[in-house]
Design a protein around this motif. Sequence first.
Motif, short mmCIF file in Angstrom:
data_model
loop_
_atom_site.label_atom_id
_atom_site.label_comp_id
_atom_site.label_asym_id
_atom_site.label_seq_id
_atom_site.Cartn_x
_atom_site.Cartn_y
_atom_site.Cartn_z
N GLN A 24 142.47 -55.64 106.24
CA GLN A 24 143.36 -54.83 105.23
C GLN A 24 144.95 -55.09 105.08
OE1 GLN A 24 141.55 -52.75 103.05
NE2 GLN A 24 140.04 -53.79 104.00
N PRO A 25 145.55 -55.22 104.02
CA PRO A 25 146.89 -55.19 103.68
C PRO A 25 147.64 -54.22 104.63
CG PRO A 25 146.22 -54.36 101.77
CD PRO A 25 144.93 -54.77 102.60
N LYS A 26 148.72 -54.55 105.22
CA LYS A 26 149.64 -53.52 105.72
C LYS A 26 150.37 -52.71 104.99
CE LYS A 26 153.51 -53.48 109.22
NZ LYS A 26 154.28 -54.22 109.97
N PRO A 27 150.26 -51.60 104.99
CA PRO A 27 150.93 -50.51 104.04
C PRO A 27 152.51 -50.84 103.92
CG PRO A 27 150.12 -49.34 105.97
CD PRO A 27 149.72 -50.61 106.31
N LEU A 28 152.95 -50.58 102.74
CA LEU A 28 154.54 -51.27 102.52
C LEU A 28 155.31 -50.12 103.48
CD1 LEU A 28 156.26 -52.84 100.98
CD2 LEU A 28 156.28 -51.28 98.93
N TYR A 29 155.09 -49.02 103.44
CA TYR A 29 155.79 -47.73 104.28
C TYR A 29 155.00 -46.84 105.03
CZ TYR A 29 158.90 -48.82 100.24
OH TYR A 29 159.71 -49.53 99.30
N HIS A 30 155.54 -46.64 106.18
CA HIS A 30 155.03 -45.38 107.20
C HIS A 30 155.46 -44.27 106.56
CE1 HIS A 30 153.61 -44.32 111.01
NE2 HIS A 30 154.55 -43.23 110.74
N TRP A 31 154.41 -43.28 106.05
CA TRP A 31 154.71 -42.17 105.35
C TRP A 31 154.81 -40.99 106.48
CZ3 TRP A 31 156.16 -41.75 100.26
CH2 TRP A 31 156.19 -42.97 99.50
N GLY A 32 153.89 -41.09 107.34
CA GLY A 32 153.79 -39.92 108.09
C GLY A 32 153.41 -38.66 107.53
N SER A 33 154.01 -37.66 107.89
CA SER A 33 153.97 -36.13 107.21
C SER A 33 154.99 -35.85 106.10
CB SER A 33 153.94 -35.22 108.22
OG SER A 33 155.48 -35.26 108.75
N TYR A 34 155.73 -37.12 105.72
CA TYR A 34 156.70 -36.86 104.76
C TYR A 34 156.22 -35.98 103.48
CZ TYR A 34 160.39 -38.26 101.27
OH TYR A 34 161.33 -38.43 100.19
N GLN A 35 155.25 -36.83 102.59
CA GLN A 35 154.97 -36.29 101.29
C GLN A 35 154.52 -34.90 101.43
OE1 GLN A 35 152.00 -39.59 100.76
NE2 GLN A 35 153.13 -40.00 98.73
N PRO A 36 153.61 -34.30 102.22
CA PRO A 36 153.25 -32.88 102.35
C PRO A 36 154.55 -31.91 102.88
CG PRO A 36 152.04 -34.00 104.19
CD PRO A 36 152.74 -35.21 103.21
N GLN A 37 155.38 -32.60 103.56
CA GLN A 37 156.37 -31.72 103.86
C GLN A 37 157.37 -31.59 102.74
OE1 GLN A 37 158.77 -32.47 107.26
NE2 GLN A 37 157.16 -32.31 108.69
N VAL A 38 157.57 -32.48 101.95
CA VAL A 38 158.51 -32.55 100.64
C VAL A 38 157.90 -31.77 99.81
CG1 VAL A 38 159.45 -33.77 99.01
CG2 VAL A 38 159.73 -34.67 100.97
N TYR A 39 156.76 -31.82 99.48
CA TYR A 39 156.03 -30.99 98.58
C TYR A 39 156.04 -29.55 98.76
CZ TYR A 39 152.34 -28.91 95.99
OH TYR A 39 151.37 -27.88 95.19
N ASN A 40 155.71 -29.03 100.32
CA ASN A 40 155.94 -27.64 100.68
C ASN A 40 157.44 -27.17 100.78
OD1 ASN A 40 153.15 -27.31 100.97
ND2 ASN A 40 153.20 -28.20 103.05
N TYR A 41 158.33 -28.21 100.86
CA TYR A 41 159.67 -27.64 100.96
C TYR A 41 160.15 -27.01 99.43
CZ TYR A 41 164.77 -28.18 100.83
OH TYR A 41 165.80 -27.88 101.04
N PHE A 42 159.73 -28.15 98.53
CA PHE A 42 160.20 -27.77 97.11
C PHE A 42 159.24 -26.63 96.61
CE2 PHE A 42 162.05 -32.04 97.41
CZ PHE A 42 163.62 -31.61 97.25
N LYS A 43 158.23 -26.46 97.12
CA LYS A 43 157.03 -25.41 96.66
C LYS A 43 157.68 -24.00 97.26
CE LYS A 43 152.58 -24.28 97.52
NZ LYS A 43 151.29 -24.96 97.79
N GLY A 44 158.49 -24.12 98.40
CA GLY A 44 159.08 -22.83 98.84
C GLY A 44 158.16 -22.18 100.01
#
Length: 121
Positions: A24-44
């Motif tokens: 499988q191709p190697k992912p371009l970025y290491h996302w970790g918990s970044y996406q859900p954290q940003v979502y929850n941060y801006f959601k409040g």
Amino acid sequence: MKSVSTTPVGALALAAALTACVQQPKPLYHWGSYQPQVYNYFKGDGEPIDKQLVELEATVQKAQAKGERLPPGFNAHLGLLYLKSGQADRAQQAFRTEEAAFPESRPYMDFLLARFTQGKG
């Protein structure tokens, strides 16, 4: 007499064996918990800032250990959290790291850094 590779079952087995060998191709970025954290941060309804910082710093360590890059905006968000937690020097460094990793972010990072230095004086 039919050979195994010409029967539907044989073809399926051959296809499965060949796809199992494909990397499988190697992912371009290491996302970790970044996406859900940003979502929850801006959601409040995110976690306390100190806990968010711990999780994002752990993501940085994991990415470095794997030799993977962090996604666009990661260090900028980290800088925002550092500012909110009173760690101005670390915030400045995170903004500079974002700018170095993604030169297209330079105008916005320069804007944030200029506001940051104006606020200090």
